[in-house]
Structures are given as structure tokens and as C-alpha cells.
Design an enzyme around this catalytic site. Structure first.
Site, short mmCIF file in Angstrom:
data_model
loop_
_atom_site.label_atom_id
_atom_site.label_comp_id
_atom_site.label_asym_id
_atom_site.label_seq_id
_atom_site.Cartn_x
_atom_site.Cartn_y
_atom_site.Cartn_z
N ARG A 85 -35.33 5.95 -5.15
CA ARG A 85 -33.97 6.43 -4.91
C ARG A 85 -33.00 5.35 -4.45
O ARG A 85 -31.91 5.22 -5.02
CB ARG A 85 -34.00 7.58 -3.89
CG ARG A 85 -34.69 8.81 -4.42
CD ARG A 85 -34.87 9.85 -3.36
NE ARG A 85 -35.89 9.42 -2.39
CZ ARG A 85 -36.23 10.10 -1.31
NH1 ARG A 85 -35.61 11.23 -1.03
NH2 ARG A 85 -37.17 9.65 -0.51
N ASP B 26 -37.26 13.17 -3.39
CA ASP B 26 -38.03 12.01 -3.84
C ASP B 26 -38.73 12.31 -5.15
O ASP B 26 -39.55 13.23 -5.22
CB ASP B 26 -39.04 11.64 -2.75
CG ASP B 26 -39.67 10.28 -2.97
OD1 ASP B 26 -39.47 9.66 -4.03
OD2 ASP B 26 -40.38 9.83 -2.05
N CYS C 40 -34.03 4.59 1.66
CA CYS C 40 -34.90 5.74 1.43
C CYS C 40 -36.22 5.46 2.12
O CYS C 40 -36.27 4.73 3.11
CB CYS C 40 -35.04 6.05 -0.06
SG CYS C 40 -35.92 4.81 -1.03
N THR C 41 -37.29 5.98 1.60
CA THR C 41 -38.59 5.83 2.26
C THR C 41 -39.28 4.54 1.82
O THR C 41 -39.47 3.62 2.61
CB THR C 41 -39.49 7.06 1.99
OG1 THR C 41 -38.78 8.23 2.38
CG2 THR C 41 -40.78 6.97 2.77
N GLY C 42 -39.65 4.46 0.54
CA GLY C 42 -40.43 3.31 0.06
C GLY C 42 -39.65 2.23 -0.65
O GLY C 42 -40.20 1.19 -0.99
N ASN C 43 -38.38 2.49 -0.94
CA ASN C 43 -37.49 1.51 -1.58
C ASN C 43 -37.95 1.10 -2.98
O ASN C 43 -37.78 -0.04 -3.40
CB ASN C 43 -37.30 0.28 -0.68
CG ASN C 43 -36.15 -0.61 -1.10
OD1 ASN C 43 -36.27 -1.83 -1.04
ND2 ASN C 43 -35.04 -0.05 -1.51
N THR C 44 -38.53 2.08 -3.71
CA THR C 44 -38.89 1.81 -5.10
C THR C 44 -38.27 2.80 -6.09
O THR C 44 -38.37 2.59 -7.30
CB THR C 44 -40.43 1.83 -5.31
OG1 THR C 44 -40.93 3.12 -4.95
CG2 THR C 44 -41.11 0.73 -4.50
#
Length: 140
Positions: free
Chosen positions: A14, A109, A8-12
Site C-alpha cells: 500500500r 491490506d 503502512c505495515t510492511g512497506n511492500t
């Protein structure tokens, strides 16, 4: 062992949820991890992601990782949590395009949202992971 990487984007939020759900339900011989396109290494999973997973009996122990070439070389399947993620990964690593896929369900998100939003996100991820596992079982 076949390795799946959710991105995903920030990996915190999804992708760690997808990783945890997949590892809870995965067929024998498969394991998942996760990374983020713009992640900062070492960040904790968001509290609401953790709570949403706890509600269905799944724990998550993960620190964020930024996606890099090593991931593309090491994993058998790279799954972007959205079609946009899959497109970005493909543009960054076109030599690995044959193992890059988009998640089968649209998952927005939830970052910064309330627990209700995270529950919706979790449920969509659960649905998508079940579809991925079905496809993997069909490959066997």
C-alpha cells in the site's frame, strides 16, 4: 520541497503504491516516500502492486524501509494508510503528532491477494491521493 511519507505495515504494497501515485500526480514542490511500521529493510515491492501500477502507466522503484525517528524528523507530513497506522505512529512518536494524519480513504491490506484485490487497493489509493493533493493545493 515539502516531503510526504506514506506509512503502512510492511512497506511492500500500500504505501509504495501511494508513494508512486502521489509522485506521479503531486503538485510542484512536493515529493513522497514510504516506510512500514514493521517493515524489513530492503524488500522489493510486491509483484501485484507493481502490475497494478503498470496498468495505469506508473512505475515503482522502491525498497522497503522500517519507520524510524529519522523519518518523523525529516518529513513534513506523515500519512498512515489506515487510521490504525496513524494511531500507532502517534503513539510511537507523540512529539510529532501535529504532522501525522490518516489516509482519507479506508484501504485494506491486499498482501497475498490476487491482482483483482490489488487493483481495488490501487483505485482506493488513487482516490485518497487525489483528496490529499486537493487538500495540499488548498493550503497554498
Amino acid at each position: 520541497m515539502k516531503k510526504v511519507l506514506f506509512v503502512c505495515t510492511g512497506n511492500t504494497c500500500r504505501s509504495p503504491m501511494a508513494q508512486a501515485i502521489f509522485n506521479e500526480c503531486a503538485p510542484e514542490g512536493f515529493v513522497a516516500s514510504s516506510a512500514g511500521i514493521t517493515a524489513s529493510d530492503g524488500r522489493e515491492v510486491s509483484e501485484n502492486s507493481r502490475l497494478a501500477l503498470d496498468e495505469i502507466g506508473i512505475s515503482v522503484d522502491h525498497k522497503s524501509e522500517k519507520l524510524c525517528k529519522k523519518h518523523l524528523e525529516e518529513y513534513d507530513y506523515i500519512v498512515g494508510i489506515t487510521a490504525d497506522h496513524a494511531r500507532v505512529i502517534t503513539s510511537l512518536f507523540p512529539e510529532h503528532k501535529d504532522k501525522i494524519f490518516a489516509f482519507p480513504v479506508d484501504v485494506s491490506d491486499p498482501y497475498g491477494g490476487d491482482i483483482i484485490l490489488y487493483r481495488r487497493c490501487r483505485d482506493k489509493i488513487l482516490d485518497g491521493v487525489k483528496k490529499i493533493i486537493g487538500a495540499l493545493n488548498d493550503e497554498k
